[in-house]
Write an enzyme that holds these catalytic residues in place. Structure first.
Site, PDB file in Angstrom:
ATOM      1  N   ARG A  33       0.584  -1.206   0.344  1.00 17.29           N
ATOM      2  CA  ARG A  33       0.225  -0.214   0.053  1.00 17.29           C
ATOM      3  C   ARG A  33       1.038   1.728  -0.361  1.00 17.29           C
ATOM      4  O   ARG A  33       2.178   0.927   0.852  1.00 17.29           O
ATOM      5  CB  ARG A  33      -1.009   0.510   1.462  1.00 17.29           C
ATOM      6  CG  ARG A  33      -2.175  -0.984   1.197  1.00 17.29           C
ATOM      7  CD  ARG A  33      -2.811  -0.556   0.213  1.00 17.29           C
ATOM      8  NE  ARG A  33      -4.207  -1.015  -0.425  1.00 17.29           N
ATOM      9  CZ  ARG A  33      -4.268  -2.145  -0.954  1.00 17.29           C
ATOM     10  NH1 ARG A  33      -3.625  -2.609  -1.825  1.00 17.29           N
ATOM     11  NH2 ARG A  33      -5.501  -3.183  -1.013  1.00 17.29           N
ATOM     12  N   GLU A  46      -3.750   7.169  -5.456  1.00 14.18           N
ATOM     13  CA  GLU A  46      -4.039   6.467  -6.600  1.00 14.18           C
ATOM     14  C   GLU A  46      -5.626   7.145  -7.430  1.00 14.18           C
ATOM     15  O   GLU A  46      -6.184   6.733  -6.121  1.00 14.18           O
ATOM     16  CB  GLU A  46      -4.125   5.199  -6.445  1.00 14.18           C
ATOM     17  CG  GLU A  46      -2.691   4.563  -6.066  1.00 14.18           C
ATOM     18  CD  GLU A  46      -3.070   3.275  -5.311  1.00 14.18           C
ATOM     19  OE1 GLU A  46      -3.708   2.686  -5.507  1.00 14.18           O
ATOM     20  OE2 GLU A  46      -1.898   2.782  -5.306  1.00 14.18           O
ATOM     21  N   HIS A  56      -0.821  -0.074 -10.010  1.00 12.69           N
ATOM     22  CA  HIS A  56      -1.467  -0.245  -9.532  1.00 12.69           C
ATOM     23  C   HIS A  56      -1.842  -2.003  -9.872  1.00 12.69           C
ATOM     24  O   HIS A  56      -3.263  -2.123 -10.119  1.00 12.69           O
ATOM     25  CB  HIS A  56      -2.568   0.148  -8.019  1.00 12.69           C
ATOM     26  CG  HIS A  56      -3.152  -0.340  -7.678  1.00 12.69           C
ATOM     27  ND1 HIS A  56      -3.287  -0.511  -6.476  1.00 12.69           N
ATOM     28  CD2 HIS A  56      -2.856  -1.916  -7.007  1.00 12.69           C
ATOM     29  CE1 HIS A  56      -3.549  -0.520  -5.177  1.00 12.69           C
ATOM     30  NE2 HIS A  56      -3.540  -2.261  -5.799  1.00 12.69           N
TER      31      HIS A  56
HETATM   32  C1  8YV Z   1      -6.675  -4.425  -6.614  1.00 11.83           C
HETATM   33  C2  8YV Z   1      -5.399  -4.796  -3.870  1.00 11.83           C
HETATM   34  O1  8YV Z   1      -6.038  -3.750  -6.857  1.00 11.83           O
HETATM   35  O2  8YV Z   1      -6.343  -6.431  -3.782  1.00 11.83           O
HETATM   36  C3  8YV Z   1      -6.104  -6.038  -3.452  1.00 11.83           C
HETATM   37  O3  8YV Z   1      -5.630  -5.607  -2.055  1.00 11.83           O
HETATM   38  O4  8YV Z   1      -4.826  -4.376  -3.957  1.00 11.83           O
HETATM   39  C4  8YV Z   1      -5.414  -5.124  -5.506  1.00 11.83           C
HETATM   40  O5  8YV Z   1      -5.891  -6.416  -5.510  1.00 11.83           O
HETATM   41  C5  8YV Z   1      -7.972  -3.897  -5.920  1.00 11.83           C
HETATM   42  O6  8YV Z   1      -8.315  -4.269  -5.021  1.00 11.83           O
HETATM   43  C6  8YV Z   1      -8.825  -3.719  -7.165  1.00 11.83           C
HETATM   44  O7  8YV Z   1      -9.751  -4.865  -7.431  1.00 11.83           O
END
Ligand code: 8YV
Length: 339
Positions: A253, A282, A301
């Site tokens: 993160r 982001e 990301h």
């Molecule tokens: C995805 C993530 O970008 O699962 C997570 O926590 O950071 C990523 O797999 C996101 O959450 C969008 O689906």
């Protein structure tokens, strides 16, 4: 649970579900077969009124990448379940969910190998300067053999230090230790029992105190969830304690890093380069110096962003939601939701 608001149809209890991020058609169909579904993306101004109206009725929410904070939850008085299409739960007001007995589900497990692939790709791209050198070819500047000024640094055999050693960290460690002959050290709140959790890493990954990890690692890879204890953890002191010439990778993160301190370490310290898939804000603001810094490889990301894995995440999140709305314990529940 507020089943009094549900609409009775035959034997099944149809509830109100709000989808706040696009779901694959097959998963949307599963929801629509069982419940009354509204799809509305609150990030799109034209869909906001529909989102707001559906939120007031919603018993189930499913989506990702949008802050479900206390203010939003206050506008969802009937909510029973939130199903996140992510493993990270930093977008959710955990205290409010817990206090109201709202179940929170997430998607652990199904994305581990894909995120580990992405992080390893970023590590290799950063150390071998792949993006920059590919750009040189594209721009027509490959007119002589490249010189030392454009050489990279080795990956195989170098020491990998992992900040955080959950499922994804362990998947990265397997690639490093078993594929690239890298000694792996990690720092986590408590050591992982490799014998039971990752036998293939026994004797190949060692839990060490943070100062030792920073002093020894050629690559420091942060795979930290965002919480009060990890926010801003990668700061000036931590960066200054890294081995000279180390490379920093963040696949967890963005807000676990103090970005100003990272820039300072790149420009005035001994950090060789940084590979970043995540940022404090982001999408990364155009004005961020991290976007164009010559020794930063930024990615948008993409950790879990493959067709297979995003579909698996959507399917698990849908299953979680259907189970929780039916009063069953979901496959992957984050908070068991007992107020
Ligand atoms: C995805 C993530 O970008 O699962 C997570 O926590 O950071 C990523 O797999 C996101 O959450 C969008 O689906």
């Amino acid at each position: 649970m507020t089943s009094s608001h549900a609409v009775q149809s035959g034997d099944a209890v149809r509830k109100h579900v709000l989808v706040f991020r696009t779901l694959p058609p097959d998963q949307l169909a599963r929801l629509q077969a069982a419940h009354d579904v509204t799809v509305a993306d609150p990030r799109k101004p034209e869909e906001r009124p529909r989102f707001d109206a559906a939120l007031a009725q919603a018993q189930g929410l499913i989506g990702a990448s949008f802050p479900v904070d206390a203010a939003l939850l206050a506008r969802a008085p009937r909510l029973e379940v939130v199903s996140s299409i992510s493993v990270g739960v930093d977008n959710y007001a955990l205290d409010v969910l817990q206090a109201r007995g709202i179940v929170l589900c997430h998607t652990p497990g199904v994305l581990d190998e894909t995120v580990a692939d992405s992080v390893f790709a970023l590590l290799m791209a950063t150390s071998r300067r792949l993006v920059e050198l590919s750009q040189l070819v594209r721009e027509g500047h490959w007119n002589k053999n490249i010189g030392e000024d454009l050489f990279g640094s080795d990956v195989h055999g170098k020491t990998l230090g992992l900040l955080g050693f959950g499922r994804i960290g362990q998947a990265i460690a397997r690639r490093a230790a078993l594929g690239f002959g890298m000694p792996v050290i990690y720092h986590a709140r408590r050591p992982v029992d490799l014998a039971t959790q990752a036998p293939e890493l026994q004797g190949k990954a060692e839990h060490v105190p943070l100062p030792a990890l920073l002093a020894r690692s050629d690559f420091v890879v942060a795979m930290l969830p965002l919480s009060d204890s990890t926010r801003g953890m990668v700061n000036a002191d931590l960066l200054a304690a890294m081995k000279p010439g180390a490379i920093f990778i963040n696949g967890g993160r963005g807000a676990t890093v103090v970005e100003q301190d990272l820039l300072h370490a790149l420009d005035h310290g001994t950090l060789r380069a940084a590979g970043l898939d995540v940022f404090a804000t982001e999408p990364l603001p155009l004005a961020s110096p991290l976007r164009t810094h010559p020794r930063v490889t930024p990615l948008p990301h993409i950790g879990s962003a493959t067709h297979d894995t995003r579909h698996a995440m959507a399917a698990l999140a849908t299953t979680n939601l259907l189970q929780a709305l039916a009063g069953e314990r979901p496959a992957a529940v984050y908070n068991p939701a007992h107020p």
